[in-house]
Design a protein around this motif. Structure first.
Motif, PDB file in Angstrom:
ATOM      1  N   ASP A 147      -9.068 -73.314 -78.562  1.00  0.00           N
ATOM      2  CA  ASP A 147      -7.994 -72.334 -78.441  1.00  0.00           C
ATOM      3  C   ASP A 147      -6.960 -72.829 -77.432  1.00  0.00           C
ATOM      4  O   ASP A 147      -7.169 -73.818 -76.725  1.00  0.00           O
ATOM      5  N   ASP A 148      -5.847 -72.116 -77.340  1.00  0.00           N
ATOM      6  CA  ASP A 148      -4.833 -72.465 -76.352  1.00  0.00           C
ATOM      7  C   ASP A 148      -5.460 -72.457 -74.963  1.00  0.00           C
ATOM      8  O   ASP A 148      -6.153 -71.498 -74.566  1.00  0.00           O
ATOM      9  N   GLY A 149      -5.229 -73.537 -74.229  1.00  0.00           N
ATOM     10  CA  GLY A 149      -5.736 -73.626 -72.867  1.00  0.00           C
ATOM     11  C   GLY A 149      -7.160 -74.101 -72.761  1.00  0.00           C
ATOM     12  O   GLY A 149      -7.672 -74.270 -71.643  1.00  0.00           O
ATOM     13  N   GLN A 150      -7.822 -74.326 -73.887  1.00  0.00           N
ATOM     14  CA  GLN A 150      -9.155 -74.908 -73.870  1.00  0.00           C
ATOM     15  C   GLN A 150      -9.070 -76.408 -74.175  1.00  0.00           C
ATOM     16  O   GLN A 150      -8.067 -76.885 -74.706  1.00  0.00           O
ATOM     17  N   PHE A 151     -10.133 -77.136 -73.823  1.00  0.00           N
ATOM     18  CA  PHE A 151     -10.131 -78.580 -73.995  1.00  0.00           C
ATOM     19  C   PHE A 151     -11.431 -79.066 -74.610  1.00  0.00           C
ATOM     20  O   PHE A 151     -12.462 -78.394 -74.529  1.00  0.00           O
ATOM     21  N   GLN A 152     -11.330 -80.259 -75.179  1.00  0.00           N
ATOM     22  CA  GLN A 152     -12.497 -81.059 -75.493  1.00  0.00           C
ATOM     23  C   GLN A 152     -12.267 -82.452 -74.925  1.00  0.00           C
ATOM     24  O   GLN A 152     -11.510 -83.242 -75.483  1.00  0.00           O
ATOM     25  N   TYR A 153     -12.853 -82.696 -73.765  1.00  0.00           N
ATOM     26  CA  TYR A 153     -12.785 -83.975 -73.062  1.00  0.00           C
ATOM     27  C   TYR A 153     -11.339 -84.387 -72.741  1.00  0.00           C
ATOM     28  O   TYR A 153     -10.817 -85.371 -73.266  1.00  0.00           O
ATOM     29  N   PRO A 154     -10.681 -83.623 -71.864  1.00  0.00           N
ATOM     30  CA  PRO A 154      -9.329 -84.029 -71.440  1.00  0.00           C
ATOM     31  C   PRO A 154      -9.382 -85.356 -70.702  1.00  0.00           C
ATOM     32  O   PRO A 154     -10.317 -85.627 -69.939  1.00  0.00           O
ATOM     33  N   HIS A 155      -8.381 -86.163 -70.945  1.00  0.00           N
ATOM     34  CA  HIS A 155      -8.394 -87.516 -70.370  1.00  0.00           C
ATOM     35  C   HIS A 155      -7.238 -87.732 -69.409  1.00  0.00           C
ATOM     36  O   HIS A 155      -7.411 -87.862 -68.214  1.00  0.00           O
ATOM     37  N   GLY A 156      -6.021 -87.807 -69.949  1.00  0.00           N
ATOM     38  CA  GLY A 156      -4.863 -88.131 -69.123  1.00  0.00           C
ATOM     39  C   GLY A 156      -4.137 -86.898 -68.627  1.00  0.00           C
ATOM     40  O   GLY A 156      -4.078 -85.876 -69.318  1.00  0.00           O
ATOM     41  N   VAL A 157      -3.554 -86.987 -67.435  1.00  0.00           N
ATOM     42  CA  VAL A 157      -2.751 -85.913 -66.853  1.00  0.00           C
ATOM     43  C   VAL A 157      -1.448 -86.517 -66.349  1.00  0.00           C
ATOM     44  O   VAL A 157      -1.452 -87.536 -65.653  1.00  0.00           O
ATOM     45  N   ALA A 158      -0.328 -85.896 -66.712  1.00  0.00           N
ATOM     46  CA  ALA A 158       0.985 -86.313 -66.202  1.00  0.00           C
ATOM     47  C   ALA A 158       1.739 -85.067 -65.763  1.00  0.00           C
ATOM     48  O   ALA A 158       1.549 -83.981 -66.327  1.00  0.00           O
ATOM     49  N   ILE A 159       2.599 -85.219 -64.776  1.00  0.00           N
ATOM     50  CA  ILE A 159       3.339 -84.084 -64.217  1.00  0.00           C
ATOM     51  C   ILE A 159       4.816 -84.440 -64.197  1.00  0.00           C
ATOM     52  O   ILE A 159       5.201 -85.514 -63.727  1.00  0.00           O
ATOM     53  N   ASP A 160       5.671 -83.531 -64.721  1.00  0.00           N
ATOM     54  CA  ASP A 160       7.103 -83.805 -64.727  1.00  0.00           C
ATOM     55  C   ASP A 160       7.748 -83.321 -63.436  1.00  0.00           C
ATOM     56  O   ASP A 160       7.084 -82.775 -62.534  1.00  0.00           O
ATOM     57  N   SER A 161       9.061 -83.509 -63.317  1.00  0.00           N
ATOM     58  CA  SER A 161       9.766 -83.195 -62.075  1.00  0.00           C
ATOM     59  C   SER A 161       9.816 -81.704 -61.786  1.00  0.00           C
ATOM     60  O   SER A 161      10.093 -81.297 -60.660  1.00  0.00           O
ATOM     61  N   SER A 162       9.551 -80.873 -62.792  1.00  0.00           N
ATOM     62  CA  SER A 162       9.527 -79.417 -62.593  1.00  0.00           C
ATOM     63  C   SER A 162       8.131 -78.903 -62.307  1.00  0.00           C
ATOM     64  O   SER A 162       7.936 -77.693 -62.155  1.00  0.00           O
ATOM     65  N   GLY A 163       7.172 -79.792 -62.242  1.00  0.00           N
ATOM     66  CA  GLY A 163       5.803 -79.392 -61.945  1.00  0.00           C
ATOM     67  C   GLY A 163       4.979 -79.005 -63.151  1.00  0.00           C
ATOM     68  O   GLY A 163       3.828 -78.567 -63.005  1.00  0.00           O
ATOM     69  N   ASN A 164       5.533 -79.153 -64.364  1.00  0.00           N
ATOM     70  CA  ASN A 164       4.750 -78.863 -65.559  1.00  0.00           C
ATOM     71  C   ASN A 164       3.708 -79.962 -65.769  1.00  0.00           C
ATOM     72  O   ASN A 164       3.958 -81.138 -65.491  1.00  0.00           O
ATOM     73  N   ILE A 165       2.558 -79.561 -66.299  1.00  0.00           N
ATOM     74  CA  ILE A 165       1.406 -80.457 -66.412  1.00  0.00           C
ATOM     75  C   ILE A 165       1.139 -80.739 -67.881  1.00  0.00           C
ATOM     76  O   ILE A 165       1.017 -79.809 -68.689  1.00  0.00           O
ATOM     77  N   TYR A 166       1.044 -82.022 -68.226  1.00  0.00           N
ATOM     78  CA  TYR A 166       0.818 -82.472 -69.598  1.00  0.00           C
ATOM     79  C   TYR A 166      -0.556 -83.134 -69.650  1.00  0.00           C
ATOM     80  O   TYR A 166      -0.839 -84.048 -68.875  1.00  0.00           O
ATOM     81  N   VAL A 167      -1.398 -82.666 -70.569  1.00  0.00           N
ATOM     82  CA  VAL A 167      -2.783 -83.130 -70.630  1.00  0.00           C
ATOM     83  C   VAL A 167      -3.085 -83.652 -72.033  1.00  0.00           C
ATOM     84  O   VAL A 167      -2.794 -82.976 -73.034  1.00  0.00           O
ATOM     85  N   THR A 168      -3.673 -84.854 -72.112  1.00  0.00           N
ATOM     86  CA  THR A 168      -4.176 -85.330 -73.397  1.00  0.00           C
ATOM     87  C   THR A 168      -5.537 -84.687 -73.630  1.00  0.00           C
ATOM     88  O   THR A 168      -6.526 -85.027 -72.973  1.00  0.00           O
ATOM     89  N   ASP A 169      -5.565 -83.746 -74.563  1.00  0.00           N
ATOM     90  CA  ASP A 169      -6.777 -83.019 -74.942  1.00  0.00           C
ATOM     91  C   ASP A 169      -7.450 -83.859 -76.033  1.00  0.00           C
ATOM     92  O   ASP A 169      -7.299 -83.605 -77.228  1.00  0.00           O
ATOM     93  N   THR A 170      -8.213 -84.853 -75.594  1.00  0.00           N
ATOM     94  CA  THR A 170      -8.532 -86.015 -76.423  1.00  0.00           C
ATOM     95  C   THR A 170      -9.271 -85.665 -77.713  1.00  0.00           C
ATOM     96  O   THR A 170      -8.861 -86.075 -78.803  1.00  0.00           O
ATOM     97  N   PHE A 171     -10.339 -84.917 -77.627  1.00  0.00           N
ATOM     98  CA  PHE A 171     -11.131 -84.651 -78.826  1.00  0.00           C
ATOM     99  C   PHE A 171     -10.610 -83.454 -79.622  1.00  0.00           C
ATOM    100  O   PHE A 171     -11.128 -83.169 -80.704  1.00  0.00           O
ATOM    101  N   ASN A 172      -9.600 -82.747 -79.103  1.00  0.00           N
ATOM    102  CA  ASN A 172      -8.862 -81.773 -79.910  1.00  0.00           C
ATOM    103  C   ASN A 172      -7.630 -82.399 -80.535  1.00  0.00           C
ATOM    104  O   ASN A 172      -6.868 -81.714 -81.222  1.00  0.00           O
ATOM    105  N   HIS A 173      -7.384 -83.674 -80.239  1.00  0.00           N
ATOM    106  CA  HIS A 173      -6.298 -84.440 -80.867  1.00  0.00           C
ATOM    107  C   HIS A 173      -4.943 -83.756 -80.657  1.00  0.00           C
ATOM    108  O   HIS A 173      -4.173 -83.554 -81.589  1.00  0.00           O
ATOM    109  N   ARG A 174      -4.639 -83.447 -79.408  1.00  0.00           N
ATOM    110  CA  ARG A 174      -3.395 -82.736 -79.126  1.00  0.00           C
ATOM    111  C   ARG A 174      -2.983 -82.923 -77.670  1.00  0.00           C
ATOM    112  O   ARG A 174      -3.759 -83.415 -76.839  1.00  0.00           O
TER     113      ARG A 174
END
Length: 475
Positions: free
Chosen positions: A231-258
């Motif tokens: 579901d939204d906000g859930q993960f299956q083995y998150p791997h990478g994390v990146a943060i933009d200049s506004s503080g938003n967080i981007y996560v590779t939700d690896t086994f959910n392919h998204r």
């Protein structure tokens, strides 16, 4: 001549040929560009499972060549500056190094993963110090993977199989630790990635607990988000994390392919992607980074390709397929971007680093008018030709040869005209040239012009620009 629409600049223009009507000539500037694989690095060696890429403030590139048990350093021109390391337990030797971080003085910190220690070197590769042994005491490690350095040069280590974070001064003195094996607040299950936001808060990819945890620099839990699921906000083995200049967080939700995006307070914002190989789909996304143009760059591991998106998740371009040719990949993992926008990809199972450079190429002006009369708008008549004229200007810094084509489609999507011309003599920077085709309108109706440009040697990127334009009727 049949071609895929891969690797082209596409301009789609709607032409409303209504018979015996006057139309204004149409002019549109289109700035094109693409990512070109850099083939000219003179000292690119053979790697063995490169895992991590880090870039210092001078643009030098550091690679953890994991299964060769060494660190290699290149300048921005691809010249091998130095290398150090071999398999072993001595100072400056490694067993499968993984994470690399650089402090404000240019010293290099390496997570010597299977030696269960941290090693530190100065900028010329001279060994300075080390700390850590196998164990679970303060300053001991069990398979340290991720490493990051804050603005005060404190060193944060993801002590993966001890399920904790440890913090040290730059001289190796132990400061603090937090975490233990478990799923309660502040506990971890094989944490791997560590990064910081602009306020110095610590973000940990708590991979096997399927969540992200955020801590202050002293280890106090600020928030967490995520649980196992799709579901939204859930993960299956998150791997990478990146943060933009506004503080938003981007996560590779690896086994959910998204990819999932969260605000700085951990609130779910959006997601994109699903399992598959189409544009914007993924097969185990892995590395992620925000580039200097605020685009999201993702290593799409088992699709053996690289995808780029805008901050809102709009697909921009992709390149790569499984293989070992230039621009192909075999399980790309790590990714880094320098301050010039060049992209560095750890092409892990091809045992190499690939470098992609953004190239501005051409601008195009498209005009439609009656043949031989470019000063006046076209008077389009059934059975009479209309001329399509395109002027190119090389706005890049290298000569550019290309193949240009135009296809005309009717309202039923039938191809009613196809034209092509090859510019065999390279267009020098700043120069322009014009190509023209005549098309005869055979019936009243709406037509679409699809205009495309191929570089003479294949590009790496996908469709670079696409738009539609209705030609206004003259008064």
């Amino acid at each position: 001549m049949k071609r895929s629409l891969k690797n082209i600049l596409v301009l789609a223009i709607v032409l409303a040929f209504m018979g015996l009507s006057d139309y204004d000539s149409f002019a549109q500037f289109a700035i094109a560009g693409y990512y070109e694989v850099v083939r000219s690095w003179p000292d690119m060696p053979r790697f063995n499972y490169p895992k991590e890429i880090t870039i210092d403030s001078s643009g030098n590139i550091y690679v953890a060549d994991s299964d060769n048990h060494r660190i290699l350093v290149f300048n921005s021109e691809g010249i091998l500056i130095r290398k150090w390391g071999s398999e072993g337990w001595g100072n400056g030797q490694f067993h499968h190094p993984h994470g690399i971080a650089i402090d404000s003085s240019g010293n290099i910190y390496v997570a010597d993963t299977h030696s269960n220690r941290i090693q530190v070197f100065n900028s010329d590769g001279t060994f300075i110090r080390k700390w850590g042994t196998y164990g679970s005491g303060d300053g001991q490690f069990r398979v340290p993977v991720g490493i990051a350095i804050d603005s005060s040069d404190n060193v944060y280590v993801a002590d993966t199989r001890n399920h904790r974070i440890q913090v040290f001064r730059s001289d190796g003195k132990f400061i603090r630790k937090w975490g233990s094996g478990g799923s309660e607040d502040g506990q971890f299950n094989q944490p791997r990635g560590v990064t910081f936001d602009s306020s110095g808060n610590v973000y940990v990819a708590d991979t096997d607990n399927h969540r992200i945890q955020v801590f202050s620099s002293d280890g106090t839990l600020i928030r967490k988000f995520g649980s196992y699921g799709s579901d939204d906000g859930q993960f299956q083995y998150p791997h990478g994390v990146a943060i933009d200049s506004s503080g938003n967080i981007y996560v590779t939700d690896t086994f959910n392919h998204r990819i999932q995006v969260f605000s700085s307070d951990g609130a779910f914002v959006r997601r994109w992607g699903s399992g598959g190989s189409g544009d914007g789909q993924f097969h185990h996304p892995c590395g992620i980074v925000v580039d200097s143009s605020y685009n999201i760059c993702v290593a799409d591991l088992n699709n053996h390709r690289f995808q780029i998106f805008s901050l809102d998740g709009t697909f921009l371009r992709k390149w790569g397929s499984r293989g070992s040719e230039d621009g192909q990949f075999n399980q790309p993992r790590g990714v880094a971007v320098d301050n010039l926008g060049n992209i560095y990809v750890a092409d892990t199972r091809n045992h190499r680093i690939q470098v992609f450079r953004w190239m501005d190429t051409i601008s195009a002006v498209i005009n439609i008018y009656s043949p031989g009369n470019p000063d006046n708008p076209a008077r389009v008549e059934v059975g009479k030709p209309v001329q399509i004229s395109v002027t190119f200007t090389n706005i890049g810094d290298i000569p550019f040869s290309f193949i240009a084509s135009a296809n005309v489609w009717d309202a039923s999507n039938n191809l009613v005209g196809s034209y092509e011309e090859t510019l065999s003599v390279p267009l020098e920077p700043g120069q322009n040239t014009t190509v023209s085709w005549n098309h005869i309108v055979d019936q009243v109706g709406e037509y679409k012009l699809q205009f495309a440009v191929w570089k003479a040697k294949p590009l790496i990127s996908e469709n670079l620009l696409e738009f539609s334009h209705q030609i206004p009727k003259s008064s």
